[in-house]
Motif scaffolding. Structure first.
Motif, PDB file in Angstrom:
ATOM      1  N   LEU A 152      24.389  44.904 -33.091  1.00 43.11           N
ATOM      2  CA  LEU A 152      23.932  45.367 -31.784  1.00 43.11           C
ATOM      3  C   LEU A 152      23.671  44.154 -30.901  1.00 43.11           C
ATOM      4  O   LEU A 152      22.884  43.279 -31.273  1.00 43.11           O
ATOM      5  CB  LEU A 152      22.649  46.185 -31.954  1.00 43.11           C
ATOM      6  N   PHE A 153      24.368  44.102 -29.769  1.00 43.25           N
ATOM      7  CA  PHE A 153      24.159  43.006 -28.823  1.00 43.25           C
ATOM      8  C   PHE A 153      23.052  43.438 -27.866  1.00 43.25           C
ATOM      9  O   PHE A 153      23.196  44.433 -27.153  1.00 43.25           O
ATOM     10  CB  PHE A 153      25.460  42.731 -28.059  1.00 43.25           C
ATOM     11  N   ALA A 154      21.942  42.698 -27.891  1.00 44.90           N
ATOM     12  CA  ALA A 154      20.764  43.119 -27.120  1.00 44.90           C
ATOM     13  C   ALA A 154      20.522  42.247 -25.893  1.00 44.90           C
ATOM     14  O   ALA A 154      19.529  42.441 -25.186  1.00 44.90           O
ATOM     15  CB  ALA A 154      19.540  43.128 -28.021  1.00 44.90           C
ATOM     16  N   GLY A 155      21.370  41.265 -25.623  1.00 45.86           N
ATOM     17  CA  GLY A 155      21.238  40.441 -24.423  1.00 45.86           C
ATOM     18  C   GLY A 155      19.979  39.574 -24.435  1.00 45.86           C
ATOM     19  O   GLY A 155      19.491  39.180 -25.500  1.00 45.86           O
ATOM     20  N   PHE A 156      19.447  39.283 -23.243  1.00 51.41           N
ATOM     21  CA  PHE A 156      18.241  38.442 -23.130  1.00 51.41           C
ATOM     22  C   PHE A 156      16.984  39.295 -23.346  1.00 51.41           C
ATOM     23  O   PHE A 156      16.816  40.310 -22.658  1.00 51.41           O
ATOM     24  CB  PHE A 156      18.140  37.834 -21.733  1.00 51.41           C
ATOM     25  N   PRO A 157      16.066  38.880 -24.229  1.00 51.37           N
ATOM     26  CA  PRO A 157      14.776  39.578 -24.318  1.00 51.37           C
ATOM     27  C   PRO A 157      13.993  39.365 -23.018  1.00 51.37           C
ATOM     28  O   PRO A 157      14.171  38.343 -22.345  1.00 51.37           O
ATOM     29  CB  PRO A 157      14.064  38.872 -25.481  1.00 51.37           C
ATOM     30  N   PRO A 158      13.092  40.299 -22.660  1.00 50.86           N
ATOM     31  CA  PRO A 158      12.273  40.090 -21.462  1.00 50.86           C
ATOM     32  C   PRO A 158      11.438  38.808 -21.603  1.00 50.86           C
ATOM     33  O   PRO A 158      11.092  38.412 -22.725  1.00 50.86           O
ATOM     34  CB  PRO A 158      11.354  41.319 -21.426  1.00 50.86           C
ATOM     35  N   PHE A 197      21.193  38.203 -29.803  1.00 50.74           N
ATOM     36  CA  PHE A 197      20.420  37.974 -28.582  1.00 50.74           C
ATOM     37  C   PHE A 197      20.905  36.708 -27.883  1.00 50.74           C
ATOM     38  O   PHE A 197      21.383  35.771 -28.537  1.00 50.74           O
ATOM     39  CB  PHE A 197      18.938  37.731 -28.911  1.00 50.74           C
ATOM     40  N   PHE A 198      20.717  36.661 -26.569  1.00 52.12           N
ATOM     41  CA  PHE A 198      20.740  35.403 -25.825  1.00 52.12           C
ATOM     42  C   PHE A 198      19.290  34.975 -25.666  1.00 52.12           C
ATOM     43  O   PHE A 198      18.402  35.820 -25.569  1.00 52.12           O
ATOM     44  CB  PHE A 198      21.326  35.604 -24.422  1.00 52.12           C
ATOM     45  N   GLU A 199      19.036  33.687 -25.594  1.00 52.62           N
ATOM     46  CA  GLU A 199      17.694  33.223 -25.245  1.00 52.62           C
ATOM     47  C   GLU A 199      17.801  31.860 -24.584  1.00 52.62           C
ATOM     48  O   GLU A 199      18.751  31.112 -24.841  1.00 52.62           O
ATOM     49  CB  GLU A 199      16.800  33.171 -26.496  1.00 52.62           C
ATOM     50  N   THR A 200      16.826  31.574 -23.716  1.00 47.87           N
ATOM     51  CA  THR A 200      16.825  30.266 -23.074  1.00 47.87           C
ATOM     52  C   THR A 200      16.087  29.271 -23.969  1.00 47.87           C
ATOM     53  O   THR A 200      15.197  29.673 -24.734  1.00 47.87           O
ATOM     54  CB  THR A 200      16.110  30.314 -21.707  1.00 47.87           C
ATOM     55  N   ALA A 201      16.424  28.003 -23.851  1.00 47.47           N
ATOM     56  CA  ALA A 201      15.814  26.982 -24.710  1.00 47.47           C
ATOM     57  C   ALA A 201      14.280  26.951 -24.578  1.00 47.47           C
ATOM     58  O   ALA A 201      13.583  26.919 -25.594  1.00 47.47           O
ATOM     59  CB  ALA A 201      16.439  25.616 -24.423  1.00 47.47           C
ATOM     60  N   PRO A 202      13.715  27.001 -23.348  1.00 48.68           N
ATOM     61  CA  PRO A 202      12.253  26.895 -23.259  1.00 48.68           C
ATOM     62  C   PRO A 202      11.510  28.070 -23.910  1.00 48.68           C
ATOM     63  O   PRO A 202      10.370  27.922 -24.313  1.00 48.68           O
ATOM     64  CB  PRO A 202      11.983  26.874 -21.741  1.00 48.68           C
ATOM     65  N   ARG A 203      12.151  29.233 -23.988  1.00 49.66           N
ATOM     66  CA  ARG A 203      11.451  30.401 -24.540  1.00 49.66           C
ATOM     67  C   ARG A 203      11.778  30.641 -26.015  1.00 49.66           C
ATOM     68  O   ARG A 203      11.294  31.596 -26.623  1.00 49.66           O
ATOM     69  CB  ARG A 203      11.849  31.657 -23.755  1.00 49.66           C
ATOM     70  N   ILE A 237       8.374  22.352 -33.149  1.00 48.53           N
ATOM     71  CA  ILE A 237       8.162  20.916 -33.417  1.00 48.53           C
ATOM     72  C   ILE A 237       9.328  20.100 -32.826  1.00 48.53           C
ATOM     73  O   ILE A 237       9.121  19.071 -32.199  1.00 48.53           O
ATOM     74  CB  ILE A 237       8.065  20.658 -34.939  1.00 48.53           C
ATOM     75  N   LYS A 238      10.550  20.611 -33.056  1.00 49.16           N
ATOM     76  CA  LYS A 238      11.734  19.892 -32.557  1.00 49.16           C
ATOM     77  C   LYS A 238      12.492  20.797 -31.590  1.00 49.16           C
ATOM     78  O   LYS A 238      13.464  21.455 -31.964  1.00 49.16           O
ATOM     79  CB  LYS A 238      12.664  19.526 -33.723  1.00 49.16           C
ATOM     80  N   PRO A 239      12.029  20.885 -30.316  1.00 50.94           N
ATOM     81  CA  PRO A 239      12.690  21.803 -29.369  1.00 50.94           C
ATOM     82  C   PRO A 239      14.123  21.368 -29.077  1.00 50.94           C
ATOM     83  O   PRO A 239      14.477  20.193 -29.252  1.00 50.94           O
ATOM     84  CB  PRO A 239      11.839  21.695 -28.103  1.00 50.94           C
ATOM     85  N   VAL A 240      14.928  22.331 -28.645  1.00 49.96           N
ATOM     86  CA  VAL A 240      16.319  22.025 -28.317  1.00 49.96           C
ATOM     87  C   VAL A 240      16.590  22.378 -26.860  1.00 49.96           C
ATOM     88  O   VAL A 240      15.786  23.052 -26.216  1.00 49.96           O
ATOM     89  CB  VAL A 240      17.300  22.813 -29.224  1.00 49.96           C
ATOM     90  N   LYS A 241      17.720  21.914 -26.381  1.00 48.84           N
ATOM     91  CA  LYS A 241      18.146  22.226 -25.015  1.00 48.84           C
ATOM     92  C   LYS A 241      19.471  22.971 -25.082  1.00 48.84           C
ATOM     93  O   LYS A 241      20.108  23.006 -26.134  1.00 48.84           O
ATOM     94  CB  LYS A 241      18.351  20.935 -24.221  1.00 48.84           C
ATOM     95  N   GLY A 242      19.886  23.494 -23.946  1.00 49.33           N
ATOM     96  CA  GLY A 242      21.237  24.047 -23.863  1.00 49.33           C
ATOM     97  C   GLY A 242      21.281  25.562 -23.963  1.00 49.33           C
ATOM     98  O   GLY A 242      20.266  26.244 -23.868  1.00 49.33           O
ATOM     99  N   GLU A 243      22.505  26.061 -24.175  1.00 50.69           N
ATOM    100  CA  GLU A 243      22.731  27.507 -24.185  1.00 50.69           C
ATOM    101  C   GLU A 243      22.689  28.022 -25.623  1.00 50.69           C
ATOM    102  O   GLU A 243      23.242  27.382 -26.527  1.00 50.69           O
ATOM    103  CB  GLU A 243      24.077  27.810 -23.547  1.00 50.69           C
TER     104      GLU A 243
END
Ligand code: SAM
Length: 278
Positions: free
Chosen positions: A133-139, A161-167, A211-217
């Motif tokens: 199931l493709f659920a896209g971006f969580p709120p 899911f898609f998600e942004t790096a900061p969240r 602890i080790k955040p990432v960037k990008g898509e």
């Protein structure tokens, strides 16, 4: 190359510009117009493949206004490609209403399949793919996000899911709370220079990424709920012996099959055997 009139929904690379089909390049070259989510983004692709076709914007902000003129062009026999910034148009990208209106007008809509980030991540995750199931971006807000994950908790399918790096870390933590601590894969910057995957339980990934955040898509693949381990013969006997003290063979077998997830016919035979024992 001569194209049939219609709207060509054209997949483009999600990173590496080489990930485009021959057919997409030929069609983009031969079309009358390319509708772009962002014309500057598509300009890079066109430059790489010497595509000189005129480009026009089609994005969330001008879509309603732009559609009538696009439909007029198509009615007049134009060949128009729809592209998004990356991947397959309409998949969390603009185009759904255009495709719907073009279909309603009886004009051809042709797919030019190719890259799509959710499919790319799914294909390397090692999670079951017979049902997903493709659920896209969580709120983004915590309360809405929790409700969103809880609504997915009973679905016995792989979740995408898609998600942004900061969240990301926060979202993984919320998933672990609502979905259970399932296996998951984080796929980041697929086909690009900093391509990376990390896998583990949701809570471990959440800790690791805080602890080790990432960037990008990023695409997240979450495995279906873990199956309970199959009941052993000993488990079945213990359940049946207790049940047979108060129930008939049939009732005990039905209760045991439901509680232990074992085939009812096998459990019934075993209940009969136990009942016959002195
Ligand atoms: N229509 C696109 C497709 O088919 O791939 C998806 C568009 S959606 C707005 C963009 C999201 O896709 C990004 O925020 C990210 O979550 C994911 N994504 C796009 N490119 C990616 C990549 N190279 N690696 C990982 N995720 C990617």
């Amino acid at each position: 190359m001569t194209l049939e009139p219609g709207l060509y929904v054209t997949a483009t690379p999600i990173g590496n510009l080489k990930d485009i089909t021959f057919r997409a390049v030929e069609t983009l070259k031969a079309a009358d117009l390319i509708l772009c989510e962002d014309t500057r983004q598509t300009a890079k692709l066109c430059a790489a493949y010497a595509i000189k076709t005129p480009r026009a914007p089609y994005h969330d902000h001008n879509a309603g206004q732009a559609r009538p003129a696009i439909l007029d062009k198509l009615q007049a026999g134009a060949t128009i490609c729809l592209v998004s910034d990356a991947g397959t148009p309409l998949i969390s990208d603009p185009g759904y209403k255009l495709v719907r209106d073009v279909r309603d007008a009886g004009i051809s809509v042709i797919t030019l399949p190719g890259p799509s980030a959710p499919m790319a991540a799914l294909s390397i995750a090692g999670a079951p793919t017979d049902r997903f199931l493709f659920a896209g971006f969580p709120p983004s807000k915590a309360v809405a996000r929790q409700a969103f994950f809880e609504a997915l908790a009973d679905i016995t399918a792989t979740l995408v899911f898609f998600e942004t790096a900061p969240r990301l870390a926060e979202s993984l933590k919320a998933m672990a709370d609502s979905l259970g601590d399932r296996k998951a894969l984080m796929a980041r910057e697929l086909t690009k220079l900093h391509e990376e995957t990390r896998e583990g339980r949701l809570s471990t990934l959440a800790d690791d990424l805080s602890i080790k955040p990432v960037k990008g898509e990023i695409v997240l693949i979450v495995h279906p709920p873990d199956q309970p381990p199959a009941a052993t013969d000993e488990d079945i006997d213990i359940f049946l012996r207790t049940a047979l003290q108060t129930m008939s063979v049939k009732e005990a077998a039905t209760a045991a099959a439901a509680a232990l997830g074992s085939p009812r016919r096998d459990v019934y035979q075993r209940a009969l055997a136990l009942k016959a024992m002195p």
